[in-house]
Design a protein around this motif. Structure first.
Motif, short mmCIF file in Angstrom:
data_model
loop_
_atom_site.label_atom_id
_atom_site.label_comp_id
_atom_site.label_asym_id
_atom_site.label_seq_id
_atom_site.Cartn_x
_atom_site.Cartn_y
_atom_site.Cartn_z
N THR A 41 0.83 -1.19 0.00
CA THR A 41 0.00 0.00 0.00
C THR A 41 0.87 1.25 0.00
O THR A 41 0.63 2.19 -0.76
CB THR A 41 -0.93 0.00 1.23
N LYS A 42 1.91 1.25 0.83
CA LYS A 42 2.84 2.39 0.87
C LYS A 42 3.59 2.54 -0.45
O LYS A 42 3.83 3.66 -0.92
CB LYS A 42 3.82 2.22 2.03
N HIS A 43 3.98 1.41 -1.04
CA HIS A 43 4.67 1.43 -2.34
C HIS A 43 3.78 2.09 -3.40
O HIS A 43 4.24 2.94 -4.16
CB HIS A 43 5.03 -0.01 -2.75
N LEU A 44 2.51 1.69 -3.44
CA LEU A 44 1.59 2.27 -4.41
C LEU A 44 1.39 3.77 -4.16
O LEU A 44 1.33 4.56 -5.10
CB LEU A 44 0.25 1.53 -4.38
N ALA A 45 1.31 4.15 -2.89
CA ALA A 45 1.17 5.57 -2.56
C ALA A 45 2.38 6.36 -3.03
O ALA A 45 2.24 7.45 -3.60
CB ALA A 45 0.98 5.73 -1.05
N ALA A 46 3.56 5.82 -2.83
CA ALA A 46 4.79 6.49 -3.25
C ALA A 46 4.84 6.66 -4.77
O ALA A 46 5.47 7.59 -5.27
CB ALA A 46 6.00 5.71 -2.76
N GLY A 48 2.20 7.29 -6.53
CA GLY A 48 1.16 8.22 -6.92
C GLY A 48 -0.22 7.62 -7.11
O GLY A 48 -1.09 8.26 -7.71
N ALA A 49 -0.45 6.41 -6.61
CA ALA A 49 -1.79 5.82 -6.72
C ALA A 49 -2.80 6.66 -5.95
O ALA A 49 -2.51 7.13 -4.85
CB ALA A 49 -1.78 4.39 -6.19
N GLU A 50 -3.96 6.83 -6.53
CA GLU A 50 -5.05 7.57 -5.88
C GLU A 50 -5.40 6.89 -4.55
O GLU A 50 -5.46 5.67 -4.47
CB GLU A 50 -6.26 7.57 -6.81
N ALA A 51 -5.66 7.67 -3.51
CA ALA A 51 -5.90 7.13 -2.17
C ALA A 51 -7.25 6.47 -2.03
O ALA A 51 -7.42 5.59 -1.20
CB ALA A 51 -5.76 8.23 -1.13
N SER A 52 -8.24 6.87 -2.84
CA SER A 52 -9.59 6.36 -2.63
C SER A 52 -10.33 6.09 -3.93
O SER A 52 -11.43 6.60 -4.16
CB SER A 52 -10.37 7.37 -1.78
N PRO A 53 -9.75 5.25 -4.81
CA PRO A 53 -10.45 4.97 -6.07
C PRO A 53 -11.66 4.06 -5.82
O PRO A 53 -11.66 3.25 -4.90
CB PRO A 53 -9.40 4.24 -6.90
N ALA A 54 -12.70 4.22 -6.62
CA ALA A 54 -13.89 3.38 -6.51
C ALA A 54 -13.80 2.24 -7.51
O ALA A 54 -13.36 2.44 -8.64
CB ALA A 54 -15.14 4.21 -6.77
N ASP A 55 -14.23 1.05 -7.10
CA ASP A 55 -14.34 -0.04 -8.06
C ASP A 55 -15.72 0.04 -8.72
O ASP A 55 -16.46 1.01 -8.52
CB ASP A 55 -14.07 -1.40 -7.41
N GLY A 56 -16.10 -0.96 -9.49
CA GLY A 56 -17.37 -0.94 -10.20
C GLY A 56 -18.59 -0.94 -9.30
O GLY A 56 -19.69 -0.59 -9.73
N LYS A 57 -18.42 -1.33 -8.03
CA LYS A 57 -19.53 -1.32 -7.07
C LYS A 57 -19.40 -0.17 -6.09
O LYS A 57 -20.07 -0.14 -5.07
CB LYS A 57 -19.58 -2.65 -6.31
N ASP A 58 -18.52 0.76 -6.39
CA ASP A 58 -18.26 1.96 -5.58
C ASP A 58 -17.61 1.63 -4.23
O ASP A 58 -17.72 2.39 -3.28
CB ASP A 58 -19.53 2.79 -5.38
N GLU A 75 -5.60 2.87 8.63
CA GLU A 75 -5.06 4.11 9.17
C GLU A 75 -4.16 4.81 8.15
O GLU A 75 -4.22 6.03 7.99
CB GLU A 75 -4.32 3.83 10.47
N HIS A 76 -3.35 4.03 7.44
CA HIS A 76 -2.48 4.61 6.41
C HIS A 76 -3.33 5.27 5.31
O HIS A 76 -3.04 6.39 4.89
CB HIS A 76 -1.57 3.54 5.81
N LEU A 77 -4.37 4.58 4.86
CA LEU A 77 -5.24 5.14 3.82
C LEU A 77 -5.93 6.41 4.32
O LEU A 77 -6.01 7.40 3.58
CB LEU A 77 -6.27 4.10 3.39
N ALA A 78 -6.39 6.40 5.55
CA ALA A 78 -7.05 7.58 6.12
C ALA A 78 -6.08 8.75 6.20
O ALA A 78 -6.45 9.89 5.90
CB ALA A 78 -7.63 7.26 7.50
N GLU A 79 -4.84 8.49 6.59
CA GLU A 79 -3.82 9.55 6.65
C GLU A 79 -3.56 10.15 5.28
O GLU A 79 -3.22 11.32 5.17
CB GLU A 79 -2.53 8.99 7.23
#
Length: 121
Positions: A41-46, A48-58, A75-79
């Motif tokens: 998750t931290k690797h993806l954040a570094a 530039g991955a969007e923090a809160s993308p929606a899938d097809g079911k939102d 907690e990491h995602l919320a931060e």
């Protein structure tokens, strides 16, 4: 993704996208959150991955982390600002996460941790 951080780093080095979606709108961050892989998750954040993308079911990665009780990931995602709720429902990711924790019958300190550490919106 357990033990596959090196593969993610190799793919990144070769130009792979940080946040491609599959046919259902699932992104690597959804899977990392579902399986509780904080380092990925931290690797993806570094990258530039969007923090809160929606899938097809939102569903958002924060919803998955909450449902599976992966508190460090949640907690990491919320931060990182993962606070967007379901479209048009008036619910935040925190609200949905709390509902999912309650549905699983969790009455331990994880639920209390969730209430104390995640933002209200």
């Amino acid at each position: 993704m357990e033990g596959h951080l090196a593969v993610g780093e190799l793919l990144a080095a070769r130009g792979a996208e940080a946040s491609p979606a599959d046919g259902k709108g699932m992104r690597p961050l959804h899977l990392a959150a579902w399986f509780g892989h904080l380092e990925y998750t931290k690797h993806l954040a570094a990258r530039g991955a969007e923090a809160s993308p929606a899938d097809g079911k939102d569903n958002r990665p924060l919803h998955f982390a909450a449902e599976k009780r992966h508190m460090a990931v949640a907690e990491h995602l919320a931060e990182r600002g993962a606070g967007a709720g379901r479209k048009g429902s008036g619910q935040t990711s925190r609200t949905v996460g709390l509902q999912r924790l309650r549905q699983t019958g969790t009455k331990d300190t994880k639920q209390n941790t969730w209430r104390q550490t995640l933002p209200l919106s």
